[in-house]
Design a protein around this motif. Structure first.
Motif, PDB file in Angstrom:
ATOM      1  N   GLN A 230     -12.845  30.248 -30.070  1.00 25.86           N
ATOM      2  CA  GLN A 230     -13.843  29.540 -30.863  1.00 25.86           C
ATOM      3  C   GLN A 230     -13.277  28.230 -31.402  1.00 25.86           C
ATOM      4  O   GLN A 230     -13.956  27.195 -31.393  1.00 25.86           O
ATOM      5  N   THR A 231     -12.028  28.277 -31.872  1.00 21.06           N
ATOM      6  CA  THR A 231     -11.418  27.075 -32.432  1.00 21.06           C
ATOM      7  C   THR A 231     -11.334  25.971 -31.391  1.00 21.06           C
ATOM      8  O   THR A 231     -11.588  24.794 -31.695  1.00 21.06           O
ATOM      9  N   GLN A 232     -10.976  26.323 -30.160  1.00 19.34           N
ATOM     10  CA  GLN A 232     -10.953  25.335 -29.082  1.00 19.34           C
ATOM     11  C   GLN A 232     -12.319  24.660 -28.938  1.00 19.34           C
ATOM     12  O   GLN A 232     -12.431  23.438 -28.839  1.00 19.34           O
ATOM     13  N   SER A 233     -13.368  25.482 -28.927  1.00 16.19           N
ATOM     14  CA  SER A 233     -14.728  24.962 -28.758  1.00 16.19           C
ATOM     15  C   SER A 233     -15.160  24.135 -29.957  1.00 16.19           C
ATOM     16  O   SER A 233     -15.767  23.058 -29.817  1.00 16.19           O
ATOM     17  N   LEU A 234     -14.873  24.630 -31.154  1.00 20.60           N
ATOM     18  CA  LEU A 234     -15.307  23.949 -32.372  1.00 20.60           C
ATOM     19  C   LEU A 234     -14.592  22.616 -32.562  1.00 20.60           C
ATOM     20  O   LEU A 234     -15.189  21.649 -33.056  1.00 20.60           O
ATOM     21  N   ASP A 235     -13.323  22.551 -32.163  1.00 22.09           N
ATOM     22  CA  ASP A 235     -12.607  21.276 -32.233  1.00 22.09           C
ATOM     23  C   ASP A 235     -13.296  20.227 -31.362  1.00 22.09           C
ATOM     24  O   ASP A 235     -13.449  19.059 -31.759  1.00 22.09           O
TER      25      ASP A 235
ATOM     26  N   THR B  39      -0.685  23.958 -10.287  1.00 29.02           N
ATOM     27  CA  THR B  39       0.741  23.690 -10.444  1.00 29.02           C
ATOM     28  C   THR B  39       1.122  23.819 -11.921  1.00 29.02           C
ATOM     29  O   THR B  39       0.256  23.797 -12.807  1.00 29.02           O
ATOM     30  N   SER B  40       2.404  23.918 -12.180  1.00 27.93           N
ATOM     31  CA  SER B  40       2.887  24.010 -13.564  1.00 27.93           C
ATOM     32  C   SER B  40       2.497  22.773 -14.355  1.00 27.93           C
ATOM     33  O   SER B  40       2.127  22.858 -15.534  1.00 27.93           O
ATOM     34  N   GLU B  41       2.558  21.604 -13.706  1.00 26.12           N
ATOM     35  CA  GLU B  41       2.187  20.365 -14.386  1.00 26.12           C
ATOM     36  C   GLU B  41       0.699  20.375 -14.753  1.00 26.12           C
ATOM     37  O   GLU B  41       0.312  19.965 -15.850  1.00 26.12           O
ATOM     38  N   GLU B  42      -0.137  20.838 -13.841  1.00 18.99           N
ATOM     39  CA  GLU B  42      -1.578  20.880 -14.099  1.00 18.99           C
ATOM     40  C   GLU B  42      -1.890  21.863 -15.222  1.00 18.99           C
ATOM     41  O   GLU B  42      -2.718  21.578 -16.097  1.00 18.99           O
ATOM     42  N   LYS B  43      -1.221  23.002 -15.206  1.00 17.25           N
ATOM     43  CA  LYS B  43      -1.441  23.973 -16.274  1.00 17.25           C
ATOM     44  C   LYS B  43      -1.028  23.393 -17.623  1.00 17.25           C
ATOM     45  O   LYS B  43      -1.669  23.646 -18.648  1.00 17.25           O
ATOM     46  N   GLY B  44       0.039  22.597 -17.615  1.00 17.07           N
ATOM     47  CA  GLY B  44       0.490  21.974 -18.857  1.00 17.07           C
ATOM     48  C   GLY B  44      -0.526  20.991 -19.408  1.00 17.07           C
ATOM     49  O   GLY B  44      -0.743  20.913 -20.622  1.00 17.07           O
ATOM     50  N   LEU B  45      -1.177  20.240 -18.529  1.00 17.31           N
ATOM     51  CA  LEU B  45      -2.191  19.277 -18.969  1.00 17.31           C
ATOM     52  C   LEU B  45      -3.359  19.977 -19.664  1.00 17.31           C
ATOM     53  O   LEU B  45      -3.927  19.443 -20.630  1.00 17.31           O
ATOM     54  N   LEU B  46      -3.707  21.160 -19.193  1.00 14.22           N
ATOM     55  CA  LEU B  46      -4.871  21.856 -19.722  1.00 14.22           C
ATOM     56  C   LEU B  46      -4.664  22.374 -21.136  1.00 14.22           C
ATOM     57  O   LEU B  46      -5.633  22.780 -21.796  1.00 14.22           O
ATOM     58  N   ARG B  47      -3.452  22.354 -21.619  1.00 18.36           N
ATOM     59  CA  ARG B  47      -3.192  22.867 -22.965  1.00 18.36           C
ATOM     60  C   ARG B  47      -3.726  21.936 -24.048  1.00 18.36           C
ATOM     61  O   ARG B  47      -3.860  22.338 -25.206  1.00 18.36           O
ATOM     62  N   ASP B  48      -4.033  20.696 -23.685  1.00 17.67           N
ATOM     63  CA  ASP B  48      -4.527  19.735 -24.675  1.00 17.67           C
ATOM     64  C   ASP B  48      -5.653  18.916 -24.063  1.00 17.67           C
ATOM     65  O   ASP B  48      -5.424  18.070 -23.212  1.00 17.67           O
TER      66      ASP B  48
ATOM     67  N   ALA C  31      -7.646  34.792 -20.414  1.00 21.15           N
ATOM     68  CA  ALA C  31      -8.897  34.327 -21.027  1.00 21.15           C
ATOM     69  C   ALA C  31      -8.650  33.113 -21.904  1.00 21.15           C
ATOM     70  O   ALA C  31      -9.443  32.166 -21.912  1.00 21.15           O
ATOM     71  N   MET C  32      -7.545  33.108 -22.642  1.00 21.01           N
ATOM     72  CA  MET C  32      -7.215  31.945 -23.465  1.00 21.01           C
ATOM     73  C   MET C  32      -6.965  30.723 -22.592  1.00 21.01           C
ATOM     74  O   MET C  32      -7.394  29.609 -22.907  1.00 21.01           O
ATOM     75  N   ASN C  33      -6.289  30.929 -21.461  1.00 15.20           N
ATOM     76  CA  ASN C  33      -6.049  29.820 -20.535  1.00 15.20           C
ATOM     77  C   ASN C  33      -7.364  29.296 -19.955  1.00 15.20           C
ATOM     78  O   ASN C  33      -7.534  28.081 -19.775  1.00 15.20           O
ATOM     79  N   LEU C  34      -8.279  30.193 -19.657  1.00 12.88           N
ATOM     80  CA  LEU C  34      -9.577  29.787 -19.124  1.00 12.88           C
ATOM     81  C   LEU C  34     -10.336  28.981 -20.163  1.00 12.88           C
ATOM     82  O   LEU C  34     -10.993  27.979 -19.831  1.00 12.88           O
ATOM     83  N   ALA C  35     -10.279  29.400 -21.416  1.00 12.35           N
ATOM     84  CA  ALA C  35     -10.965  28.659 -22.475  1.00 12.35           C
ATOM     85  C   ALA C  35     -10.433  27.229 -22.565  1.00 12.35           C
ATOM     86  O   ALA C  35     -11.208  26.266 -22.681  1.00 12.35           O
ATOM     87  N   ARG C  36      -9.117  27.086 -22.499  1.00 10.34           N
ATOM     88  CA  ARG C  36      -8.533  25.733 -22.540  1.00 10.34           C
ATOM     89  C   ARG C  36      -9.019  24.901 -21.355  1.00 10.34           C
ATOM     90  O   ARG C  36      -9.324  23.710 -21.497  1.00 10.34           O
ATOM     91  N   ALA C  37      -9.083  25.532 -20.188  1.00  9.78           N
ATOM     92  CA  ALA C  37      -9.509  24.810 -18.991  1.00  9.78           C
ATOM     93  C   ALA C  37     -10.959  24.354 -19.108  1.00  9.78           C
ATOM     94  O   ALA C  37     -11.309  23.236 -18.698  1.00  9.78           O
TER      95      ALA C  37
END
Length: 325
Positions: A159-164, A49-58, A107-113
């Motif tokens: 990489q930044t997502q992972s390193l954080d 859902t849009s809400e679930e996708k929004g949660l994955l951004r952080d 791919a960026m969305n998958l990395a966040r997930a």
């Protein structure tokens, strides 16, 4: 690749003439294509859902719906499976600078997930969390293409997502995961592929100078300010841009002081050279972000080394304890 004003770049040399039909027999690489597995993961994420996708951004969000973790389990499993794939073929058809790289956004969305799953769903399963981050780093390498600088920007962001995440949680990961992550982060392919992309960017610009010098017409769609230059002036200025971009290839190896001095000279060039203003600004954020990622990666590697040293020292002390027998 980037183009003038983020819109259009001169085309690189034309590909070699097509081979005769008998020479065009192509066979797909044997084994498992990681891109197929990633595409299945993309499809699963699209069903959120849009809400679930929004949660994955952080991944630091406090909201952890159990049903979202359940939905992410098969996504993480596919990404983990892709780590051992034999090759990655995104099926990109190169058609010059109009080439579509539609896999970069997913791919960026998958990395966040994956990072969110590691942080919010793994709980006490620290080995699983480490596996998610390894899968994320592998994804970044899978999208990094030496022919397109933009793909390296995406890799750097992944990489930044992972390193954080690792900056805050490396201490909690098991020794085996730390060792695997250190090996992955030490992979020289990160810089080598990026250097090739920057070199190809410079070669594309240089080719346009040679094209104009040979008497061919200017490309359609160039900004009006370039039309005010004579052919000789335009050739000379484009060659200067290619030289600047070749210097840019080595920018990651410079000290902060040397880089700042070079950037100051470049800023003057951007103010006085209309060709530089058209061709180079889009690379600016790439170098800055990549330099920051290199530093961040070095810090995480240093932390991993310290943890390994402590663990080895602890194991050594235990082995030297006298037997109670």
């Amino acid at each position: 690749m980037f183009g003038p004003g983020n819109a259009q770049l001169p085309l690189p040399p034309d590909p070699p003439p097509a081979a005769e039909p008998a020479d065009l027999v192509e066979t797909a690489p044997a084994g498992v294509n990681a891109a197929d597995l990633y595409q299945r993961a993309f499809d699963l994420l699209d069903q959120l859902t849009s809400e679930e996708k929004g949660l994955l951004r952080d991944w630091r969000t406090n909201a952890v719906p159990p049903e979202l973790c359940a939905k992410l389990e098969p996504v993480a499993a596919l990404a983990t499976e892709a780590r051992s794939a034999t090759h990655t073929d995104w099926g990109v058809e190169w058609v010059g600078f109009e080439t579509q790289l539609k896999h970069l956004g997913p791919a960026m969305n998958l990395a966040r997930a994956l990072v969110w799953h590691a942080a919010r769903c793994r709980g006490a399963d620290t080995a699983g969390a480490g596996g998610d981050i390894l899968a994320t780093l592998r994804l970044g390498q899978a999208v990094s293409d030496p022919g397109f600088v933009i793909s390296h920007l995406v890799d750097s962001a992944i990489q930044t997502q992972s390193l954080d995440y690792l900056a805050e949680h490396l201490h909690a990961l098991p020794a085996e995961s730390v060792a695997q992550l250190a090996a992955g982060l030490s992979d020289q392919a990160y810089e080598e592929s990026m250097f090739r992309a920057l070199e190809m960017e410079a070669a594309a610009v240089e080719f346009e100078a040679e094209r104009l010098a040979a008497g061919l017409e200017r490309r359609a769609g160039w900004p009006d300010e370039l039309g005010q230059l004579t052919r000789d002036q335009l050739v000379a200025e484009i060659r200067k841009v290619a030289a600047w971009e070749r210097e840019w290839v080595t920018a990651l190896e410079w000290t902060d002081t040397a880089y700042a001095a070079w950037r100051a000279r470049l800023d003057v060039e951007l103010q006085t050279n209309p060709v530089a203003r058209v061709f180079m600004p889009s690379l600016d954020g790439f170098i800055e972000r990549t330099r920051a990622t290199v530093v961040q990666r070095a810090l995480v590697l240093a932390a991993a080394d310290r943890k390994s040293t402590r663990l080895n020292s602890s194991h050594s002390s235990v082995s030297r304890m006298p037997s109670s027998a």
